[in-house]
Motif scaffolding. Structure first.
Motif: not given
Length: 407
Positions: A382-407
């Motif tokens: 139940t406690t884990e369910a509260y943070i599931d959506k946050y963790l899903d977003k944190k696992k997005d591969a683009t956090w390892g990108w440099d967005e300046r390369e696409f500006s």
């Protein structure tokens, strides 16, 4: 099928009096004909809800069961539909009283069973298939299938279609357990529970109730000069208490313990499952509560003998759970912030509980089992369910990108 939520079940005059003031069980034999559906009178939703929630008549019904059994009759002989629902809701199921249904759970059962009964009643009347004595005994598997489809497709008061999967799963569980009890007690002849399709709560359908620290600070600063609103918001955000626990808190529940980490204020509450929680109260929160009570003309010092409400209306009355919940929704919605418009639906008190869990685990790195214990979740999942959506977003591969390369 168009079954309106505004049509509620009917109650016999006999049922009304029986549940309100109690009737000598022996008179059931004399008044048994009052169970006829032809003699039903219309009562509004609030009357029915109040009758079914009031457990004071249960001993009388329990005595009636005993007399039926002593006389060689079926345990629930001459019980009407409302009496069966009432008995099921309030009957103890465990020898340990602390493990029986709480008042809060019973309220949910009342709402869900009354809604199911309403559906059953209206459906049968639309089919011109009104039973002689009992809607419950006249139910068939097709009614169960129709009810489950109705939960998915009805148009709610907010204009949305159907209940979310989590709500449908809860309602289905309640109704199935009731129908299983009726079948086990040989009250209904058909095994209706098997007609239900499996109902699951999909993770993807969980609403996003995320609030950032900056957003919480925005709300607290917005109401910093409003003692009542500030105190209510502050205690919700800094304790993770349920709104009902805040609404029912008493002045006598607040105490100071000098032995814990140099000393702190605590608020003792009873959580779901009749568990005790001693929620830590920050000094700043306590100061805000004192300002609120001072504004109301109430005493601000600690008093373990004073069982008056800690939070109250301007007339000194305790908040009801529903009123306080709606009040919090209203004051948050009234705050003038652009980010409020981007949230999914109204921000309810439960969002504060989500913030407490998420902020504790994600931002402060507090172990999940400590947070689980603090907020009183019986299950780690139940406690884990509260943070599931946050963790899903944190696992997005683009956090390892440099967005300046696409500006």
């Amino acid at each position: 099928m168009n079954v309106t939520l505004h049509f509620f079940p009917l109650l016999t005059y006999f049922h009304l009096n029986y549940l309100t003031v109690g009737v000598d069980p022996l008179s059931m034999h004399v008044l048994s004909k009052s169970n006829s559906l032809e003699e039903l009178s219309v009562y509004d939703k609030n009357t029915l809800l109040s009758l079914l929630k009031d457990q004071s008549a249960f001993p009388t019904l329990e005595e009636m069961v005993g007399l039926n059994e002593m006389g060689g009759s079926h345990s629930f002989s001459r019980f009407g539909d409302m009496q069966l629902m009432y008995y099921y809701i309030h009957r103890p199921t465990h020898d340990d009283e602390t493990k029986n249904r709480t008042k809060g759970t019973k309220k949910e059962y009342v709402r869900d069973l009354l809604q199911f009964f309403t559906f059953l009643q209206v459906t049968m009347e639309n089919e011109n298939d009104v039973p002689i004595s009992s809607y419950l005994k006249g139910a068939h598997k097709r009614h169960i299938r129709s009810y489950q489809e109705w939960l998915k497709n009805l148009i709610r008061q907010d204009g949305k279609k159907g209940y979310p999967s989590s709500t449908r799963a809860r309602k289905t569980t309640v109704v199935k357990s009731f129908l299983q009890w009726l079948y086990d007690e040989d009250i209904i002849k058909h095994p209706l529970p098997i007609a239900f399709k499996k109902s699951t709560y999909r993770k993807e359908e969980r609403p996003d109730r995320s609030l950032s620290l900056n957003e919480v600070q925005d709300l607290l600063n917005y109401y910093k000069d409003h003692p009542v609103n500030h105190a209510l918001l502050l205690i919700l955000f800094t304790t993770g208490l349920r709104v009902n626990e805040v609404a029912t808190a008493k002045r006598s529940n607040v105490y100071y313990d000098a032995s814990v980490n140099g000393g702190s204020y605590f608020l003792r509450v009873t959580t779901k499952g009749n568990k005790r929680r001693d929620a830590r109260i920050f000094n700043t929160t306590m100061d805000s509560i004192k300002r609120m009570r001072q504004l109301r003309g109430l005493k601000i010092d600690l008093d373990p003998t004073d069982d008056s409400p800690l939070f109250c209306t301007n007339k000194g009355n305790p908040y009801s759970y529903k009123y306080l919940s709606n009040y919090i929704i209203r004051i948050i919605g009234a705050a003038d912030f652009d980010w409020l418009k981007r949230k999914e639906g109204n921000i309810s008190p439960h969002w504060a509980r989500h913030f407490f869990v998420t902020y504790s685990i994600i931002q402060k790195g507090i172990p999940i089992d400590v947070v689980q214990h603090t907020v009183g979740h019986s299950s780690r999942s139940t406690t884990e369910a509260y943070i599931d959506k946050y963790l899903d977003k944190k696992k997005d591969a683009t956090w390892g990108w440099d967005e300046r390369e696409f500006s």
